[in-house]
Design a protein around this motif. Structure first.
Motif, PDB file in Angstrom:
ATOM      1  N   LYS A   1       0.831  -1.207   0.000  1.00 39.35           N
ATOM      2  CA  LYS A   1       0.000   0.000   0.000  1.00 39.35           C
ATOM      3  C   LYS A   1       0.866   1.258   0.000  1.00 39.35           C
ATOM      4  CE  LYS A   1      -4.192  -1.794   1.998  1.00 39.35           C
ATOM      5  NZ  LYS A   1      -5.349  -1.427   2.782  1.00 39.35           N
ATOM      6  N   GLN A   2       1.954   1.212   0.745  1.00 41.07           N
ATOM      7  CA  GLN A   2       2.875   2.355   0.786  1.00 41.07           C
ATOM      8  C   GLN A   2       3.480   2.583  -0.588  1.00 41.07           C
ATOM      9  OE1 GLN A   2       3.325   4.101   3.593  1.00 41.07           O
ATOM     10  NE2 GLN A   2       5.016   5.430   3.065  1.00 41.07           N
ATOM     11  N   GLU A   3       3.797   1.514  -1.291  1.00 42.20           N
ATOM     12  CA  GLU A   3       4.382   1.636  -2.632  1.00 42.20           C
ATOM     13  C   GLU A   3       3.351   2.196  -3.603  1.00 42.20           C
ATOM     14  OE1 GLU A   3       4.791   0.626  -6.708  1.00 42.20           O
ATOM     15  OE2 GLU A   3       3.488  -0.547  -5.424  1.00 42.20           O
ATOM     16  N   LYS A   4       2.124   1.745  -3.499  1.00 44.49           N
ATOM     17  CA  LYS A   4       1.099   2.140  -4.456  1.00 44.49           C
ATOM     18  C   LYS A   4       0.529   3.532  -4.172  1.00 44.49           C
ATOM     19  CE  LYS A   4      -1.897  -1.024  -5.251  1.00 44.49           C
ATOM     20  NZ  LYS A   4      -3.064  -1.901  -5.138  1.00 44.49           N
ATOM     21  N   LEU A   5       0.231   3.821  -2.890  1.00 46.58           N
ATOM     22  CA  LEU A   5      -0.489   5.040  -2.543  1.00 46.58           C
ATOM     23  C   LEU A   5       0.327   6.070  -1.774  1.00 46.58           C
ATOM     24  CD1 LEU A   5      -3.781   3.281  -1.418  1.00 46.58           C
ATOM     25  CD2 LEU A   5      -3.363   4.423  -3.597  1.00 46.58           C
ATOM     26  N   GLY A   6       1.465   5.673  -1.241  1.00 44.46           N
ATOM     27  CA  GLY A   6       2.275   6.596  -0.450  1.00 44.46           C
ATOM     28  C   GLY A   6       1.860   6.585   1.006  1.00 44.46           C
ATOM     29  N   LYS A   7       2.160   7.687   1.698  1.00 43.73           N
ATOM     30  CA  LYS A   7       1.878   7.800   3.121  1.00 43.73           C
ATOM     31  C   LYS A   7       0.386   7.613   3.387  1.00 43.73           C
ATOM     32  CE  LYS A   7       2.540  10.882   7.020  1.00 43.73           C
ATOM     33  NZ  LYS A   7       3.055  12.166   7.463  1.00 43.73           N
ATOM     34  N   TRP A   8       0.063   6.997   4.548  1.00 47.81           N
ATOM     35  CA  TRP A   8      -1.330   6.747   4.903  1.00 47.81           C
ATOM     36  C   TRP A   8      -2.108   8.050   4.967  1.00 47.81           C
ATOM     37  CZ3 TRP A   8      -4.548   8.265   8.893  1.00 47.81           C
ATOM     38  CH2 TRP A   8      -5.772   7.599   8.970  1.00 47.81           C
ATOM     39  N   ASN A   9      -3.311   8.013   4.423  1.00 44.86           N
ATOM     40  CA  ASN A   9      -4.216   9.146   4.459  1.00 44.86           C
ATOM     41  C   ASN A   9      -5.607   8.570   4.695  1.00 44.86           C
ATOM     42  OD1 ASN A   9      -5.783  11.405   4.000  1.00 44.86           O
ATOM     43  ND2 ASN A   9      -4.619  12.046   2.204  1.00 44.86           N
ATOM     44  N   ALA A  10      -6.394   9.219   5.513  1.00 44.50           N
ATOM     45  CA  ALA A  10      -7.719   8.704   5.852  1.00 44.50           C
ATOM     46  C   ALA A  10      -8.619   8.580   4.628  1.00 44.50           C
ATOM     47  CB  ALA A  10      -8.375   9.601   6.891  1.00 44.50           C
ATOM     48  N   SER A  11      -8.363   9.377   3.589  1.00 44.47           N
ATOM     49  CA  SER A  11      -9.214   9.311   2.396  1.00 44.47           C
ATOM     50  C   SER A  11      -8.967   8.038   1.581  1.00 44.47           C
ATOM     51  CB  SER A  11      -8.972  10.540   1.512  1.00 44.47           C
ATOM     52  OG  SER A  11      -7.651  10.538   1.017  1.00 44.47           O
TER      53      SER A  11
ATOM     54  N   THR B   1      -8.673   4.948   2.820  1.00 47.48           N
ATOM     55  CA  THR B   1      -9.301   3.777   3.430  1.00 47.48           C
ATOM     56  C   THR B   1     -10.667   4.141   3.995  1.00 47.48           C
ATOM     57  OG1 THR B   1      -8.271   4.245   5.574  1.00 47.48           O
ATOM     58  CG2 THR B   1      -7.082   2.764   4.104  1.00 47.48           C
ATOM     59  N   ARG B   2     -11.521   3.154   4.048  1.00 45.02           N
ATOM     60  CA  ARG B   2     -12.790   3.373   4.724  1.00 45.02           C
ATOM     61  C   ARG B   2     -12.595   3.061   6.198  1.00 45.02           C
ATOM     62  NH1 ARG B   2     -15.525  -2.282   3.360  1.00 45.02           N
ATOM     63  NH2 ARG B   2     -13.655  -3.130   2.497  1.00 45.02           N
ATOM     64  N   ASN B   3     -13.494   3.528   7.008  1.00 41.84           N
ATOM     65  CA  ASN B   3     -13.391   3.302   8.442  1.00 41.84           C
ATOM     66  C   ASN B   3     -13.533   1.813   8.744  1.00 41.84           C
ATOM     67  OD1 ASN B   3     -13.103   6.009   9.013  1.00 41.84           O
ATOM     68  ND2 ASN B   3     -15.310   6.330   9.193  1.00 41.84           N
TER      69      ASN B   3
ATOM     70  N   VAL C   1     -10.187  -6.766  13.708  1.00 42.55           N
ATOM     71  CA  VAL C   1      -8.806  -6.827  14.189  1.00 42.55           C
ATOM     72  C   VAL C   1      -7.812  -6.771  13.031  1.00 42.55           C
ATOM     73  CG1 VAL C   1      -7.142  -8.218  15.470  1.00 42.55           C
ATOM     74  CG2 VAL C   1      -9.514  -8.122  16.224  1.00 42.55           C
ATOM     75  N   VAL C   2      -8.070  -7.535  11.976  1.00 43.48           N
ATOM     76  CA  VAL C   2      -7.151  -7.579  10.841  1.00 43.48           C
ATOM     77  C   VAL C   2      -7.104  -6.222  10.149  1.00 43.48           C
ATOM     78  CG1 VAL C   2      -6.663  -8.683   8.625  1.00 43.48           C
ATOM     79  CG2 VAL C   2      -7.486 -10.052  10.529  1.00 43.48           C
ATOM     80  N   GLY C   3      -8.258  -5.617   9.927  1.00 41.27           N
ATOM     81  CA  GLY C   3      -8.308  -4.299   9.295  1.00 41.27           C
ATOM     82  C   GLY C   3      -7.574  -3.252  10.111  1.00 41.27           C
ATOM     83  N   ASN C   4      -7.753  -3.287  11.430  1.00 39.94           N
ATOM     84  CA  ASN C   4      -7.045  -2.343  12.300  1.00 39.94           C
ATOM     85  C   ASN C   4      -5.548  -2.591  12.288  1.00 39.94           C
ATOM     86  OD1 ASN C   4      -9.060  -0.584  13.353  1.00 39.94           O
ATOM     87  ND2 ASN C   4      -9.858  -2.296  14.545  1.00 39.94           N
ATOM     88  N   ASP C   5      -5.141  -3.859  12.269  1.00 42.57           N
ATOM     89  CA  ASP C   5      -3.712  -4.170  12.215  1.00 42.57           C
ATOM     90  C   ASP C   5      -3.085  -3.687  10.911  1.00 42.57           C
ATOM     91  OD1 ASP C   5      -3.851  -5.317  14.701  1.00 42.57           O
ATOM     92  OD2 ASP C   5      -3.824  -7.389  13.973  1.00 42.57           O
ATOM     93  N   ARG C   6      -3.794  -3.874   9.795  1.00 39.92           N
ATOM     94  CA  ARG C   6      -3.290  -3.398   8.503  1.00 39.92           C
ATOM     95  C   ARG C   6      -3.145  -1.877   8.503  1.00 39.92           C
ATOM     96  NH1 ARG C   6      -6.782  -6.851   4.061  1.00 39.92           N
ATOM     97  NH2 ARG C   6      -5.800  -8.856   4.476  1.00 39.92           N
ATOM     98  N   LYS C   7      -4.160  -1.218   9.032  1.00 41.86           N
ATOM     99  CA  LYS C   7      -4.139   0.251   9.080  1.00 41.86           C
ATOM    100  C   LYS C   7      -2.982   0.741   9.941  1.00 41.86           C
ATOM    101  CE  LYS C   7      -6.976   4.035  10.793  1.00 41.86           C
ATOM    102  NZ  LYS C   7      -8.229   4.367  11.484  1.00 41.86           N
ATOM    103  N   GLN C   8      -2.799   0.144  11.107  1.00 42.83           N
ATOM    104  CA  GLN C   8      -1.722   0.570  12.008  1.00 42.83           C
ATOM    105  C   GLN C   8      -0.342   0.289  11.408  1.00 42.83           C
ATOM    106  OE1 GLN C   8      -2.106   2.479  14.648  1.00 42.83           O
ATOM    107  NE2 GLN C   8      -4.280   2.418  14.156  1.00 42.83           N
TER     108      GLN C   8
END
Length: 137
Positions: free
Chosen positions: A80-90, A92-94, A100-107
């Motif tokens: 995801k970092q390679e494709k989209l760059g730094k994490w941005n709330a826009s 990903t969806r909430n 647990v898995v979704g939260n771990d991926r996000k973190q």
């Protein structure tokens, strides 16, 4: 012999027991020398070529390779970092509180911070080379 806590929770203990002995002083110097070499200089491909070969390998062989839960999460975050760059709330969806898995991926993605695209690709390849011996072949 160590059994990792996240593997116990995931119920995926088969083949996940760490039985490697503690490295001696001479082993640790060899480990440091191996980690200094980049995959690009070792294999003669560009970082981008190795990254896309690694992604293709993971997609094709996902039933044959067994990576730990944390390694899978890290690989997803790096891609995801390679494709989209730094994490941005826009991007990903909430995710729900109980996802647990979704939260771990996000973190994991947030933890990468300002890592560049090239660094993310190189880390992806290094992680796969380190954890999956059949990828080197």
């Amino acid at each position: 012999m160590a059994l990792y806590y996240d593997e116990i929770l995931a119920g995926n203990c088969f083949g996940q027991i760490d039985v490697t002995p503690t490295p001696s002083i001479t082993d640790s110097t060899n480990i440091l020398e191996k980690k200094i070499l980049s995959p690009v200089s070792e294999f003669g491909y560009t970082t981008e070529e190795l990254y896309y070969k690694a992604r293709k390998f993971v997609k094709e062989k996902k039933e044959q390779i067994q990576l730990k839960y944390g390694d899978n999460i890290r690989l997803i975050a790096l891609s995801k970092q390679e494709k989209l760059g730094k994490w941005n709330a826009s991007y990903t969806r909430n995710v729900g509180f109980l996802d647990v898995v979704g939260n771990d991926r996000k973190q994991a993605w947030i933890a990468l911070g300002d890592m560049t695209k090239e660094q993310a690709m190189e880390e992806y390849v290094k992680l796969l080379l380190d954890r999956c011996s059949i990828f080197r072949i």
